[in-house]
Design an enzyme around this catalytic site. Structure first.
Site, PDB file in Angstrom:
ATOM      1  N   TYR A  89       9.668  -0.749  -3.395  1.00 30.54           N
ATOM      2  CA  TYR A  89       9.634  -0.585  -1.943  1.00 30.54           C
ATOM      3  C   TYR A  89       8.505  -1.436  -1.362  1.00 30.54           C
ATOM      4  CZ  TYR A  89      12.275   3.622  -3.252  1.00 30.54           C
ATOM      5  OH  TYR A  89      13.183   4.494  -3.783  1.00 30.54           O
ATOM      6  N   ARG A  92       4.670   0.289  -1.244  1.00 32.49           N
ATOM      7  CA  ARG A  92       4.078   1.054  -2.345  1.00 32.49           C
ATOM      8  C   ARG A  92       4.493   0.480  -3.692  1.00 32.49           C
ATOM      9  NH1 ARG A  92       8.005   3.414   0.442  1.00 32.49           N
ATOM     10  NH2 ARG A  92       9.638   4.689  -0.501  1.00 32.49           N
ATOM     11  N   CYS A 108      13.751  12.915 -20.112  1.00 30.21           N
ATOM     12  CA  CYS A 108      12.910  11.881 -19.510  1.00 30.21           C
ATOM     13  C   CYS A 108      13.706  10.605 -19.211  1.00 30.21           C
ATOM     14  CB  CYS A 108      11.753  11.553 -20.445  1.00 30.21           C
ATOM     15  SG  CYS A 108      10.659  10.238 -19.816  1.00 30.21           S
ATOM     16  N   ARG A 110      12.366   7.756 -18.679  1.00 29.24           N
ATOM     17  CA  ARG A 110      11.700   6.617 -19.328  1.00 29.24           C
ATOM     18  C   ARG A 110      11.597   6.838 -20.846  1.00 29.24           C
ATOM     19  NH1 ARG A 110       7.613   6.398 -14.667  1.00 29.24           N
ATOM     20  NH2 ARG A 110       8.544   4.864 -13.260  1.00 29.24           N
ATOM     21  N   ASP A 271      18.694  11.784 -14.004  1.00 32.61           N
ATOM     22  CA  ASP A 271      19.008  10.367 -14.169  1.00 32.61           C
ATOM     23  C   ASP A 271      19.911  10.148 -15.380  1.00 32.61           C
ATOM     24  OD1 ASP A 271      17.433   9.274 -11.987  1.00 32.61           O
ATOM     25  OD2 ASP A 271      15.667   9.876 -13.144  1.00 32.61           O
ATOM     26  N   LYS A 315      15.694   5.502  -4.208  1.00 36.02           N
ATOM     27  CA  LYS A 315      16.146   6.886  -4.007  1.00 36.02           C
ATOM     28  C   LYS A 315      16.925   7.006  -2.706  1.00 36.02           C
ATOM     29  CE  LYS A 315      12.234   9.074  -6.380  1.00 36.02           C
ATOM     30  NZ  LYS A 315      11.580   7.803  -6.766  1.00 36.02           N
TER      31      LYS A 315
END
Length: 350
Positions: A89, A92, A108, A110, A271, A315
């Protein structure tokens, strides 16, 4: 009791039946495993569906990878200008300081990037390059420390990063994403809390918690130390099948968070990480859950239900919709649903 890291240790702790050990060795060989004592103590060994165990005890279902699952399910690698930075983004960035966690969640996103065999932390040269990148882009307003879990770093190392960020004028907000307050709450000492501060910056701590039982007296005390020191706390939760996918479980969690001065922030749809399909719900389950929470619980307890679009597209909110253009109306009139499911025309017809 020490942190459990092997199927044999899970067996010795009574969390895994001995006959399951050989099959779980294959899971541990592929994905990182670690369960600290504070979380292990919460597991009800008599409950085969215990919601704490579902999150942390390895399962052979993790060896099943569905066609839609991805090694990088949220597309971090598509926005990786230098090592340690994800710049998805405009205002950030993520600063991934380490690839180590206090506890390894079985869902997880990741999981292909963290744990044993992976680089443990950014090298001094890579950290300098990452900080130089942040210094060089004046559009960066917020820096999000993540990983791995940044709060596994020593106070000295964390303090050095926060000091460096405090000297970057255009960075106004630092956010820390962590599981440590619930996984190893004793790490959150007064000294550690001081290391989490950055002079002249607003510091937010995003506490990852998925079930009300994780907020033990020790975890609540850790959160209180941070809040009392002026750190703002927000909550991140992953919607998980068999853990928090009922209105009762999610409501209890959201209320417990608010009682701990943790403002619910995001409810993440699971995810598409490899070997996690047994823990994912469908989107309609999450939307119905949000409908159940709306009106029944205080507005303080309402997270935003979001999905990370695969491929690195960010998102998007995916909660239920409460408004539609009124039928057979040529004007600017809408049908709005209240928390009881009744519909009302807005503006009202006189």
């Amino acid at each position: 009791m020490t942190t459990l890291r092997t199927p044999g240790q899970f067996c010795d702790a009574g969390l895994v039946a001995p006959e399951r050990r050989p099959a779980l060795e294959a899971v541990a060989a592929r994905y990182a495993v670690a369960l600290p004592p504070d979380l292990a103590a919460l597991i009800d060994r008599s409950d085969p569906h215990d919601p704490i165990a579902r999150q942390f005890v390895p399962d052979t279902a993790e060896l099943v990878t569905r066609p839609e699952e991805l090694a990088d399910p949220i597309g971090d690698n598509a926005h990786n200008p230098v090592e340690g930075i994800v710049h998805r983004y405009p205002d950030r960035v993520l600063l991934k300081l380490t690839h180590v966690c206090a506890v390894y969640c079985r869902f997880c996103f990741r999981r292909e990037m963290v744990g044993p065999g992976k680089a443990e932390a950014l090298s001094p040269a890579a950290l300098k390059q990452a900080l130089d990148y942040i210094r060089g882009d004046r559009n960066i307003w917020e820096v999000i420390l993540t990983g791995g879990d940044p709060l596994v770093l020593s106070p000295r190392r964390l303090r050095a990063v926060m000091k460096a960020l405090s000297k970057i004028d255009h960075v106004k907000v630092v956010r820390i994403h962590t599981r440590v307050p619930v996984a190893e709450p004793k790490r959150i000492t007064p000294e550690y809390v001081r290391a989490m501060k950055a002079r002249g910056k607003a510091v937010y701590v995003a506490v990852h918690v998925n079930h009300e039982r994780e907020l033990t007296p020790l975890a609540r005390a850790a959160c209180a130390r941070m809040a009392d020191a002026g750190l703002s706390l927000v909550g991140q939760t992953v919607l998980l099948k068999g853990v928090n996918d009922t209105a009762e479980a999610m409501g209890d969690l959201m209320r417990a968070c608010v009682e701990c001065r943790i403002k619910p922030y995001y409810l993440h749809h699971g995810d598409l990480a490899p070997g996690t399909s047994h823990l994912r719900t469908d989107i309609s389950t999450g939307q119905n859950l949000m409908r159940d929470l709306r009106g029944r619980l205080s507005g303080l307890c309402q997270p935003t239900y979001v999905i990370d679009i695969p491929g690195g597209h960010g998102k998007s909110p995916i909660g239920p919709n409460y408004i539609a253009r009124a039928e057979a109306d040529d004007g600017d009139r809408f049908s709005v649903e209240d928390f009881n499911g009744r519909r009302h025309v807005y503006p009202p017809v006189k």
